[in-house]
Design an enzyme around this catalytic site. Structure first.
Site, short mmCIF file in Angstrom:
data_model
loop_
_atom_site.label_atom_id
_atom_site.label_comp_id
_atom_site.label_asym_id
_atom_site.label_seq_id
_atom_site.Cartn_x
_atom_site.Cartn_y
_atom_site.Cartn_z
N HIS A 23 0.36 5.74 14.40
CA HIS A 23 -0.27 4.68 13.56
C HIS A 23 -1.71 4.00 14.36
CE1 HIS A 23 3.98 4.49 12.39
NE2 HIS A 23 3.37 4.76 11.20
N ARG B 291 -0.16 9.76 3.26
CA ARG B 291 0.75 10.69 2.72
C ARG B 291 1.83 9.70 1.95
NH1 ARG B 291 5.24 13.27 3.03
NH2 ARG B 291 5.13 15.57 2.62
N HIS C 51 3.70 2.45 15.46
CA HIS C 51 4.02 3.29 16.95
C HIS C 51 2.58 3.84 17.29
CE1 HIS C 51 8.08 2.19 16.18
NE2 HIS C 51 8.01 2.78 14.85
N THR D 214 0.30 -1.85 5.86
CA THR D 214 1.59 -1.31 6.34
C THR D 214 2.87 -2.13 5.93
OG1 THR D 214 2.83 -0.54 8.17
CG2 THR D 214 1.39 -2.44 8.57
N ARG D 215 4.10 -1.46 5.91
CA ARG D 215 5.35 -2.39 5.81
C ARG D 215 6.45 -1.88 6.78
NH1 ARG D 215 7.79 2.20 2.64
NH2 ARG D 215 9.73 1.47 3.39
#
Ligand code: PPS
Length: 570
Positions: free
Chosen positions: A204, A290, A201, A196-197
């Site tokens: 996730h 996605r 929340h 992740t970057r």
């Protein structure tokens, strides 16, 4: 399977032993040396610690062309991303294949020796097309390739001397072998990695938790802290957010480690690359969502990649990557059930609630509510600390106009009115003050005026960054220089250009300092409007005309503009 037994054995690193490192470092001091760019330093770290295994250094021409064309090294090994050392023409002219050079970090510390095997000029347009899908500088990596990266590439084997030093979040950084050792120690066999970057929340947290549960595996939150997409939330803030979310997982199932990767936002190829990197870090499963590592829209306003291109390319190479793909279940909040569901399992007729990234940024900017179903209060608190509402952020008001147009007078009035409101630090960078304290050695040639304006821009950008209000009032006669200043500042806060459009005739008629008379007589050379150009702004946020208007009225117009932009409380 074989993979399951061996995946936690150490990966090869490129470091020499501690004893040799000392000796090598002394010898390397005499070598020609290259100062690594921030991106190259990230790449070098992962080359040396085995994160980019099986690479042994920066790609030579044959491997480079093969990677660009076929996603494989010349020997056929799957490797989707060109890891190259780009240098300037001048530097390239000083070195030859067969030579060893020292690679230094930003502080000048020697991190490694490169034995140059190859020196070549890449076909950047081809690299852009094949690796990133289009030679379009709307893609951040293509922009980097054409506008930041040097024209010549050096390839060759790396001898690692030491890791780049990080002073932030040291305890949260692990090399591939440190992570492997950690997994071995805890007896973890199956590990799902989440790349992740962005801040995490609730959606996730739900999806990563689910992914781990379905794979019956432990979870590694593996955020990128090297370089991400320009404009992302800074990694300091993100790591504080991640730490808050970590508490929401069942104890002892989940680990977080920071990855000093420089992302390229290359979508499908990037997903494959990320998979290989996670495999090197001892993981068995990798979540691909996605639009994985998507760069956004191209210059035609169309997405660079299809939403599931990354999943497809990954799936096609899954066995070779040696890590299993877990496809991202897009999780949405269902109001009636007060819980998260995969988007395709939402009960018929129920209401889905969602807040997009853009909407989240708007709410932060305007200080609006962010509901508990969307994120954790601890995360929201961190984000609010970093992105306070606009009325608490720094900004710059930049006046431009002819000498004697009234810039200083209006700027002074604005400053006083803002100070009267209180609560925000205000600095006035008036032409005269600046020329005394920052630019006393400069004259009025184009070159000197540009240096002067850039200095003002730099100081204003620092003030803006730190939440203050900078008011600038130079002539600033050149459009390009004003644009450069705008760019410097807009990464930290708003930039409001105000053209004080008093005509030359009026300025000369007033001639408050008697300078126009002297300029007409030729006693002052290069005088703006008389014997030197003034390029009037065409897209200023505000134009004020002082003819027939009093200063107070002009200042009021500026204040109203600031209010309408939400920069000061009404
Ligand atoms: S610039 O072009 O933005 O770097 O100029 P700036 O720093 O604002 O300085 C402008 C003030 O310097 C005085 N001055 C001159 N102005 C223009 N051209 C020439 N050749 C020149 N020589 C001296 C002048 O008083 C300007 O002050 P303001 O407040 O604009 O009247």
């Amino acid at each position: 399977t074989l993979m399951m037994q061996n995946h936690l054995a150490p990966v090869p690193e490129l470091y020499v032993s501690a004893d040799s490192a000392q000796k090598l470092k002394r010898e390397a001091a005499d070598l020609v040396s290259w100062d690594l760019t921030p991106r190259q330093t990230c790449d070098l770290e992962l080359l040396m610690n085995g994160g980019f295994n099986p690479l042994k250094g920066f790609l030579g021409q044959e491997d480079y062309e093969s990677v660009v064309e076929t996603m494989r090294l010349a020997d056929g090994t799957l490797w989707p991303m060109p890891i190259t050392l780009d240098v300037s023409e001048d530097f390239a002219a000083k070195v030859e294949p067969g030579q060893d050079i020292a690679l230094r970090d930003a502080e000048g510390v020697i991190l490694a020796i490169l034995s140059i095997g190859d020196k070549y000029i890449p076909n950047k347009a081809r690299e852009a097309l094949m690796v990133f899908g289009a030679d379009d500088v709307a893609h951040p990596a293509v922009n980097y390739l054409h506008h930041v990266a040097g024209p010549v590439y050096l390839g060759g084997a790396i001898t690692g001397i030491q890791q780049p030093v990080h002073y932030d979040f040291r305890a949260r950084r692990d090399t591939p072998n440190e992570l492997r050792a950690y997994f071995r120690k805890l007896g973890w066999r199956k590990i799902v990695a989440f790349q992740t970057r962005n801040p995490l929340h609730r959606a996730h947290q739900e999806l990563t938790f689910r992914a781990a549960k379905e794979a019956q595996a432990n979870l590694l939150i593996h955020p990128v802290v090297g370089m991400t997409k320009p404009g992302d939330v800074d990694h300091f803030t993100r790591v504080r957010c991640y730490e808050a979310v970590l508490d929401k997982y069942p104890a002892a199932t989940t680990h977080m480690s920071l990855l000093n990767l420089a992302m390229r936002m290359a979508g499908p190829r990037e997903a494959v690359w990320h998979g290989l990197i996670r495999k090197n870090h001892g993981c068995t499963h990798f979540i691909v969502g996605r639009d994985h590592a998507g760069p956004g829209k191209n210059s035609q306003g169309v997405d660079f990649y299809g939403p599931y291109d990354a999943q497809e390319l990954f799936k096609a190479h899954e066995a070779e990557i040696g890590i299993e793909m877990v496809d991202f279940k897009h999780m949405v909040y269902v109001q009636e059930k007060a819980q998260y569901y995969p988007a395709n399992e939402v009960p018929e007729g129920d209401t889905i609630l969602d807040i997009s990234g853009t909407e989240l940024r708007r709410r932060l900017r305007e200080g609006l509510e962010i509901p508990e179903w969307f994120s954790f209060p601890e995360v929201v608190k961190e984000l609010r600390r970093t992105s306070p509402p606009r009325s608490q952020q720094g900004f710059t008001v930049f006046f431009t106009g002819l000498s004697g147009s009234g810039k200083s007078t209006i700027a002074n009035a604005i400053m006083v009115k803002l100070m009267e409101q209180g609560g925000r630090p205000v600095t006035l960078l008036d032409g005269d003050v600046v020329r005394k304290h920052l630019s006393s050695e400069l004259g009025f040639s184009k070159e000197h005026r540009d240096i002067n304006i850039r200095r003002i821009g730099y100081v204003a950008s620092e003030i803006t960054k730190n939440g203050g209000i900078a008011i600038c009032a130079p002539i600033a006669p050149y459009t390009a220089t004003r644009r450069a200043v705008r760019e410097m500042i807009e990464s930290f806060g708003a930039f409001i250009e105000v053209h004080v459009a008093t005509s030359l005739e009026e300025c000369e008629r007033r001639d408050r300092k008697g300078l126009y008379k002297l300029a007409r007589e030729g006693k002052i050379k290069e005088f703006t409007g008389i014997s030197d150009p003034y390029e009037a702004p065409t897209a200023a946020e505000l134009v004020v005309d002082t003819e027939g208007m009093d200063v107070d009225y002009c200042a009021q117009q500026v204040l109203l503009k600031l209010e309408s932009m939400g920069l000061i409380a009404a």
